[in-house]
Design a protein around this motif. Structure first.
Motif, PDB file in Angstrom:
ATOM      1  N   LEU A 118       0.745  -1.052   0.166  1.00 60.94           N
ATOM      2  CA  LEU A 118      -0.204  -0.008   0.033  1.00 60.94           C
ATOM      3  C   LEU A 118       0.734   1.254  -0.261  1.00 60.94           C
ATOM      4  O   LEU A 118       0.682   2.203  -0.526  1.00 60.94           O
ATOM      5  N   ASP A 122       0.920   4.070  -2.761  1.00 64.07           N
ATOM      6  CA  ASP A 122       0.593   5.584  -2.554  1.00 64.07           C
ATOM      7  C   ASP A 122       1.691   6.456  -3.044  1.00 64.07           C
ATOM      8  O   ASP A 122       1.427   7.507  -3.718  1.00 64.07           O
ATOM      9  N   ARG A 141     -10.788   6.006   1.336  1.00 57.40           N
ATOM     10  CA  ARG A 141     -10.277   4.900   0.498  1.00 57.40           C
ATOM     11  C   ARG A 141      -9.044   3.947   1.149  1.00 57.40           C
ATOM     12  O   ARG A 141      -9.051   2.764   1.085  1.00 57.40           O
ATOM     13  N   VAL A 142      -8.091   4.849   1.838  1.00 58.58           N
ATOM     14  CA  VAL A 142      -7.125   4.238   2.562  1.00 58.58           C
ATOM     15  C   VAL A 142      -7.707   3.517   3.577  1.00 58.58           C
ATOM     16  O   VAL A 142      -7.004   2.422   3.969  1.00 58.58           O
ATOM     17  N   CYS A 145      -8.924   0.317   2.360  1.00 55.63           N
ATOM     18  CA  CYS A 145      -7.739  -0.678   1.879  1.00 55.63           C
ATOM     19  C   CYS A 145      -7.067  -1.245   3.103  1.00 55.63           C
ATOM     20  O   CYS A 145      -6.731  -2.234   3.165  1.00 55.63           O
ATOM     21  N   LEU A 148      -9.135  -3.892   4.744  1.00 54.49           N
ATOM     22  CA  LEU A 148      -9.361  -5.239   3.812  1.00 54.49           C
ATOM     23  C   LEU A 148      -7.876  -5.688   3.950  1.00 54.49           C
ATOM     24  O   LEU A 148      -7.995  -6.899   3.754  1.00 54.49           O
ATOM     25  N   SER A 149      -6.781  -5.144   4.052  1.00 55.81           N
ATOM     26  CA  SER A 149      -5.604  -5.980   4.438  1.00 55.81           C
ATOM     27  C   SER A 149      -5.590  -6.677   5.752  1.00 55.81           C
ATOM     28  O   SER A 149      -4.830  -7.854   5.630  1.00 55.81           O
TER      29      SER A 149
END
Length: 324
Positions: A118, A122, A141-142, A145, A148-149
């Protein structure tokens, strides 16, 4: 009687035998590993407090760094102490705890690897597509993410350790041993080759673009002259962030290569040997090095640590303090 004294559990016939080392050597090892564990917890806790508390640091990039710091903090708090116990001649906490501590370690280490990916994405967008960075890389969004990670890390760890979780201790050769079995080929592809390849490719692209931008700034071409000084400053800060995080990624690769290098043969990995314990601990030391890198390259980290250590953080509205 001598044979019974050399067993981990003298009352059990299938007990493992103790392997002893000089007391001075044991004390040195335990002191160093305990010191690294404590240092990892303290340094990453400072990173977590800094990014969480100071409003100026609430940026998309720092959110990823925060997630990485949480992973590194958990390594020092939960994973390293168990790794120290694995250095003992006998495992005394039972088969279930053995598998669960490996399961926890896999989740945390896997999340660190995804966070590195990520970070690379970025920096790739920030340097290679700066005009669309603010619209493509948003805090929302971060956060998604990052969430989800962690979900992916739990799911993958469960799959790779499924057999061990169903029947803890099934791969132990004797009672008092802590050994798990994973398929080396699958693990090395998913947790090493794919993320490392992605990171290297993205950073190569970032490097090429960064070099071209640096040359453009030095030569004062027309396109740069037409930009405002603020824009140039932003570009320089992005390039500096890319360089700093590039060092983080490089150290990450160096620390992880010995562990995965032993898996390149494609054979199944039997974990639990002394050599494997040393190699695994090298992976964990990476969690201690990350905040050290921030201290050297990020002025905001040094300033925020000063505010925390001097207890100025307890003052009203301290979250508005300028640390940039």
């Amino acid at each position: 009687m001598m044979e019974e004294a050399e067993l981990c559990f003298p009352q059990i016939n299938t007990s493992c035998r103790k392997h002893t080392r000089p007391q001075s050597e044991s004390m040195l090892i335990y002191f160093l590993l305990s010191f690294v564990s404590l240092l990892t917890v303290i340094l990453n806790l400072l990173v977590i407090i800094s990014i969480s508390h100071f409003r100026q640091l609430h940026t998309p990039t720092n959110l990823i760094i925060l997630s990485l710091a949480v992973s590194d903090f958990l390594v020092g708090l939960l994973v390293m102490p168990f790794q120290i116990l694995l250095m003992e001649p006998c495992w005394l906490l039972g088969d279930l705890v053995c598998v669960l501590q490996y399961f926890l370690a896999f989740i945390i280490v896997c999340s660190s690897e995804v966070n590195m990916v990520l970070i690379s994405v970025d920096r790739y967008v920030a340097i290679c597509d700066p005009l669309h960075y603010s619209t493509r890389i948003t805090q929302r969004r971060v956060k998604i993410c990052v969430l989800l990670s962690w979900i992916y890390s739990v799911f993958y760890s469960f799959l790779i350790l499924n057999e061990n979780l169903e029947k803890p201790g099934r791969y132990n050769s004797c009672y008092g041993e802590c050994v798990i079995n994973i398929f080396g080929t699958v693990d090395i592809v998913i947790t090493f080759l794919l993320p490392i390849s992605t990171i290297v490719i993205l950073y190569l692209r970032v490097f090429v673009v960064a070099v071209s931008q640096a040359r453009a700034m030095r030569s004062h071409i027309t396109a740069v002259k037409l930009q405002s000084s603020v824009t140039v400053t932003v570009k320089k800060s992005e390039l500096k962030a890319a360089r700093t995080l590039g060092v983080v990624v490089a150290v990450f690769i160096v620390c992880y290569c010995p562990y995965y290098g032993g898996s390149l043969s494609g054979n199944e990995i039997m974990m639990g040997s002394s050599l494997n314990a040393v190699i695994v601990f090298l992976v964990y030391i990476n969690s201690c090095l990350n905040p050290v890198i921030y201290a050297f390259f990020y002025p905001w980290f040094r300033k925020s640590v000063k505010v925390i250590v001097t207890l100025e953080i307890l003052k009203p509205h301290s979250n508005e303090t300028s640390v940039l």
